[in-house]
Write a protein that holds these residues in place. Structure first.
Motif, PDB file in Angstrom:
ATOM      1  N   UNK A 122       1.031  -1.340  -0.049  1.00  0.00           N
ATOM      2  CA  UNK A 122      -0.071   0.115   0.055  1.00  0.00           C
ATOM      3  C   UNK A 122       0.927   1.289   0.123  1.00  0.00           C
ATOM      4  N   UNK A 123       0.357   2.277  -0.479  1.00  0.00           N
ATOM      5  CA  UNK A 123       1.029   3.780  -0.521  1.00  0.00           C
ATOM      6  C   UNK A 123       0.171   4.429   0.472  1.00  0.00           C
ATOM      7  N   UNK A 124       0.922   5.082   1.451  1.00  0.00           N
ATOM      8  CA  UNK A 124       0.430   5.719   2.435  1.00  0.00           C
ATOM      9  C   UNK A 124      -0.445   7.045   2.049  1.00  0.00           C
ATOM     10  N   UNK A 125      -1.717   7.313   2.156  1.00  0.00           N
ATOM     11  CA  UNK A 125      -2.380   8.626   1.921  1.00  0.00           C
ATOM     12  C   UNK A 125      -1.648   9.594   2.459  1.00  0.00           C
ATOM     13  N   UNK A 126      -1.428  10.555   1.437  1.00  0.00           N
ATOM     14  CA  UNK A 126      -0.854  11.813   1.805  1.00  0.00           C
ATOM     15  C   UNK A 126       0.549  11.894   2.517  1.00  0.00           C
ATOM     16  N   UNK A 127       1.272  10.884   2.412  1.00  0.00           N
ATOM     17  CA  UNK A 127       2.607  10.730   3.049  1.00  0.00           C
ATOM     18  C   UNK A 127       3.448  10.163   1.942  1.00  0.00           C
ATOM     19  N   UNK A 128       4.791  10.542   1.708  1.00  0.00           N
ATOM     20  CA  UNK A 128       5.641   9.801   0.796  1.00  0.00           C
ATOM     21  C   UNK A 128       6.181   8.866   1.449  1.00  0.00           C
ATOM     22  N   UNK A 129       5.171   7.612   1.694  1.00  0.00           N
ATOM     23  CA  UNK A 129       5.793   6.359   2.341  1.00  0.00           C
ATOM     24  C   UNK A 129       5.070   5.219   1.602  1.00  0.00           C
ATOM     25  N   UNK A 130       5.939   4.147   1.276  1.00  0.00           N
ATOM     26  CA  UNK A 130       5.349   2.996   0.714  1.00  0.00           C
ATOM     27  C   UNK A 130       5.562   1.815   1.947  1.00  0.00           C
ATOM     28  N   UNK A 131       4.548   1.036   1.881  1.00  0.00           N
ATOM     29  CA  UNK A 131       4.503   0.091   2.995  1.00  0.00           C
ATOM     30  C   UNK A 131       4.246  -1.385   2.179  1.00  0.00           C
ATOM     31  N   UNK A 132       5.150  -2.204   2.590  1.00  0.00           N
ATOM     32  CA  UNK A 132       5.005  -3.684   2.039  1.00  0.00           C
ATOM     33  C   UNK A 132       5.034  -4.637   3.173  1.00  0.00           C
ATOM     34  N   UNK A 259      -2.493  -1.872   8.560  1.00  0.00           N
ATOM     35  CA  UNK A 259      -3.911  -2.337   8.505  1.00  0.00           C
ATOM     36  C   UNK A 259      -4.982  -1.117   8.531  1.00  0.00           C
ATOM     37  N   UNK A 260      -4.426  -0.054   9.012  1.00  0.00           N
ATOM     38  CA  UNK A 260      -5.265   1.113   8.955  1.00  0.00           C
ATOM     39  C   UNK A 260      -5.416   1.474   7.283  1.00  0.00           C
ATOM     40  N   UNK A 261      -4.198   1.635   6.566  1.00  0.00           N
ATOM     41  CA  UNK A 261      -4.167   1.955   5.092  1.00  0.00           C
ATOM     42  C   UNK A 261      -5.083   0.862   4.457  1.00  0.00           C
ATOM     43  N   UNK A 262      -4.900  -0.383   4.710  1.00  0.00           N
ATOM     44  CA  UNK A 262      -5.715  -1.365   3.874  1.00  0.00           C
ATOM     45  C   UNK A 262      -7.272  -1.009   4.139  1.00  0.00           C
ATOM     46  N   UNK A 263      -7.675  -0.829   5.328  1.00  0.00           N
ATOM     47  CA  UNK A 263      -9.152  -0.573   5.794  1.00  0.00           C
ATOM     48  C   UNK A 263      -9.560   0.292   5.005  1.00  0.00           C
ATOM     49  N   UNK A 264      -8.889   1.478   4.440  1.00  0.00           N
ATOM     50  CA  UNK A 264      -9.438   2.618   3.905  1.00  0.00           C
ATOM     51  C   UNK A 264      -9.411   2.532   2.335  1.00  0.00           C
ATOM     52  N   UNK A 265      -8.998   1.300   2.039  1.00  0.00           N
ATOM     53  CA  UNK A 265      -9.058   0.974   0.479  1.00  0.00           C
ATOM     54  C   UNK A 265     -10.356   0.459   0.140  1.00  0.00           C
ATOM     55  N   UNK A 266     -10.791   0.864  -1.141  1.00  0.00           N
ATOM     56  CA  UNK A 266     -12.002   0.294  -1.416  1.00  0.00           C
ATOM     57  C   UNK A 266     -11.813  -0.834  -2.556  1.00  0.00           C
ATOM     58  N   UNK A 267     -12.568  -1.784  -2.383  1.00  0.00           N
ATOM     59  CA  UNK A 267     -12.304  -2.995  -3.276  1.00  0.00           C
ATOM     60  C   UNK A 267     -12.535  -2.683  -4.692  1.00  0.00           C
ATOM     61  N   UNK A 268     -11.516  -3.086  -5.477  1.00  0.00           N
ATOM     62  CA  UNK A 268     -11.860  -2.908  -7.000  1.00  0.00           C
ATOM     63  C   UNK A 268     -12.424  -4.304  -7.589  1.00  0.00           C
TER      64      UNK A 268
END
Length: 647
Positions: A122-132, A259-268
């Motif tokens: 995931x790419x964190x919203x509004x922060x220059x941070x990639x999370x794997x 976990x927080x970033x994943x929870x904010x993602x809408x399914x495609x």
């Protein structure tokens, strides 16, 4: 079976998997982009690509990629994949992929013997941070993971090569390191959610090759710097989160953050949800809270014309009126600064193009349909009046109102329309004089602004604009409608362009049209016969001189083809709007079939979005930018039309 799931057979076939790209953005200008097998094929690809405003206005690749190696019993299995000179792929980690799914977040499942490893990004919203996040799903013996970062620290438009200037210095930080290769760049923080060992082993990996750049006639090789590697033990069922960022991470909170970033993602999980997700990726919030629409990825900035064409579809069609207003607030400031001759305080490019003001009026017109005339007048009544009188009073440097009520623009030396490709500094398609879509938009603007003036009680202005629209209507028909039943693309004195181009569709699609019903049908029929494809309207009919439908080869070759037969989905959106205006529900099934051609793209090119353009001939391959705002917007607007006409 997921909507965006790819099985082993496709993932391990590089001919199939390397053509599919994946884009993640953070809505602040940064992005992460590669192929679905994590093999970079463009210089624009990278795991962490960020703007560095202290250096320039471009994005910069900091972290190019991260190789993961599974170690058991001393045996090493590298899951990475890079292309080197001479069709040499190494270390061929794609052969361990069992499946790839990106319905929610991109998830790759690897199997190495008895080891089953899951990777989620995931790419964190509004922060220059990639999370794997790496999860050891299964393992029958002790397992270690090794992570090797490949660094670039260069502009997306350049390459890096082995040199003695690059700094090898690094600092130990919590569960990781920070490093910076060159002065002027931010530090890159690479950290994990658990303790690990970093082994400093600096080296350059030479002659990494990017085939997409090779295809486009550019240089295609670079060297990447690897400072060393991280290593740690991992137990069955355990998860480890890696973070790469321009600021330090709190490693104790990385699991919760993921976990927080994943929870904010809408399914495609369907076509519409993919398009909504793509629409959100064009959102851009500046540090001063200005809001923009990026024209496309990976190389476009915010462009004025694209902003106003895309804005209704990307916001209003998915019930996000608030973001329309936020973007328009920023854009209005830019429009007013332009009209007042002041320096721009907004980062919207090409705001001086002559049709930008006309598209701004059109965008506000779409807003009025969603919120009503009273709210529209309250929000934008003053802006609409200022725009239309700015044009009437002859203040625009290249939009001249003639006595016949039509607008004239000089496009001989410089491209002034959306057909803006140039070769050797001159437009490939020098559209000049009375330009058909400019004047269709002008007639529409006069009628709409007259209606808004009536709502606001300014009956004198309403009457004046209505009279001007009548003059414009008569002049439009006599100037553009020809004996063959379609519209000239532009007219400049005795210079009349007979080419069959899609720009005439706007005279049928816009709410206020200068054409009568028979003329509309005639124009629409011509577009259907000669321009319509399953991927939108061609930019030129195959029967017209200069037809060049294949957007391939070096830059000059592509520039010559850019608007000479290639197909554009956003034009198809206006075509389908015209169909529904003329034929109502009788064309619903036809338009639904057209949508199938776009839904096919969800698992091709860039997964879950629509590219910039397509070849004008079968098999209609996607080309150009991997994700393009006005295309996504117009498909969303078409889906909205379909729903309205169904019920």
């Amino acid at each position: 079976m997921g909507y965006l799931r790819f099985e082993k057979a496709l993932m391990t076939n590089l001919e199939e998997s390397l053509s599919r790209e994946l884009l993640r953005t953070n809505r602040s200008g940064a992005y992460s982009c590669s192929t679905i097998v994590d093999c970079n094929t463009r210089k624009y690809h990278g795991l962490l690509v960020v703007p560095v405003p202290e250096l320039d206005d471009e994005n910069h690749v900091l972290l190019s990629s991260l190789d993961t190696t599974v170690i058991q019993h001393g045996a090493e299995f590298n899951l990475g994949l890079h292309k080197y000179n001479g069709e040499n792929f190494n270390p061929k980690g794609h052969k361990y992929i069992r499946e790839f799914d990106c319905d929610k977040v991109p998830t790759t499942l690897y199997r190495v013997g008895g080891v089953l490893l899951k990777k989620e990004v995931v790419f964190q919203h509004y922060e220059d941070r990639i999370l794997i996040r790496y999860t050891l799903v299964d393992a029958h013996s002790e397992t270690k993971l090794r992570f090797k970062p490949f660094l670039a620290f260069r502009s997306v438009r350049q390459f890096t090569h082995e040199n003695s200037v690059a700094s090898r210095d690094y600092s130990n930080v919590e569960n990781g390191i920070s490093t910076c290769m060159y002065a002027g760049y931010p530090d890159l923080y690479m950290q994990f959610s658990k303790g690990n060992t970093f082994v400093f082993q600096p080296d350059w990996y030479r002659n990494v090759e990017y085939p997409k750049e090779q295809e486009r006639g550019y240089a295609s090789n670079e060297d990447l710097y690897v400072p060393g590697y991280f290593e740690m033990d991992i137990k069955k069922g355990e998860s480890v989160v890696f973070a790469a960022s321009t600021s330090a991470s709190n490693t104790g909170e990385l699991q919760q953050l993921f976990d927080k970033e994943v929870s904010e993602r809408s399914p495609r999980d369907n076509f519409f949800h993919c398009l909504v997700n793509a629409a959100h990726q064009f959102h851009n919030r500046a540090s001063n809270d200005d809001r923009y629409i990026l024209a496309g990825y990976p190389w476009f900035k915010s462009r004025a014309r694209d902003t106003f064409i895309a804005l209704p579809g990307l916001t209003l069609s998915i019930e996000e009126q608030d973001y329309f207003e936020l973007v328009m607030k920023t854009a209005e400031r830019g429009l007013r600064e332009f009209m007042e001759g002041k320096p721009l305080s907004v980062k919207i490019y090409e705001i001086e193009q002559p049709d930008v003001l006309l598209w701004a009026v059109w965008a506000i017109q779409q807003y009025e349909k969603h919120v009503g005339s009273e709210k529209c007048f309250q929000m934008y009544g003053a802006l609409l009046k200022d725009i239309v009188y700015y044009i009437i009073d002859g203040k625009h440097p290249n939009l001249i109102l003639k006595e016949n009520g039509l607008l004239y623009s000089n496009g001989r030396e410089k491209a002034v329309t959306w057909m803006n490709s140039t070769v050797n500094g001159r437009p490939v398609v020098p559209r000049t004089g009375y330009i058909v879509e400019f004047n269709a938009l002008w007639y529409n603007a006069l009628c709409f602004c007259s209606s808004v003036a009536t709502t606001g009680g300014d009956l004198e202005a309403a009457s004046r604009l209505e009279k001007m629209s009548e003059l414009c209507m008569h002049s439009f028909v006599s100037t553009f409608f020809n004996e063959h039943g379609y519209l000239f693309d532009y007219v400049d004195g005795d210079n009349v362009d007979w080419s069959v181009r899609p720009n005439m569709i706007f005279a049928v699609a816009l709410e206020y049209s200068p054409l009568d019903k028979a003329q509309k049908k005639s124009v629409l029929d011509m577009c259907t016969r000669e321009l319509l494809t399953q991927k939108g309207l061609r930019s030129l009919s195959p029967k017209s001189g200069g037809y060049n439908p294949m957007y391939v080869g070096p830059q000059t070759q592509r520039d010559h083809a850019y608007h000479q037969g290639t197909a554009w989905p956003w034009l198809g959106g206006f075509y389908m709007e015209a169909c529904l205006r003329l034929y109502k529900r009788t064309r619903l099934s036809f338009i639904e079939r057209q949508m199938v051609g776009y839904e096919d793209e969800m698992t091709r090119h860039c997964v879950g979005t629509i590219p910039e353009l397509f070849d004008g001939n079968p098999p209609f391959n996607g080309r150009g930018a991997i994700s393009f705002a006005i295309n996504v917007a117009e498909i969303l607007r078409t889906l909205e039309f379909l729903e309205k006409y169904k019920y």
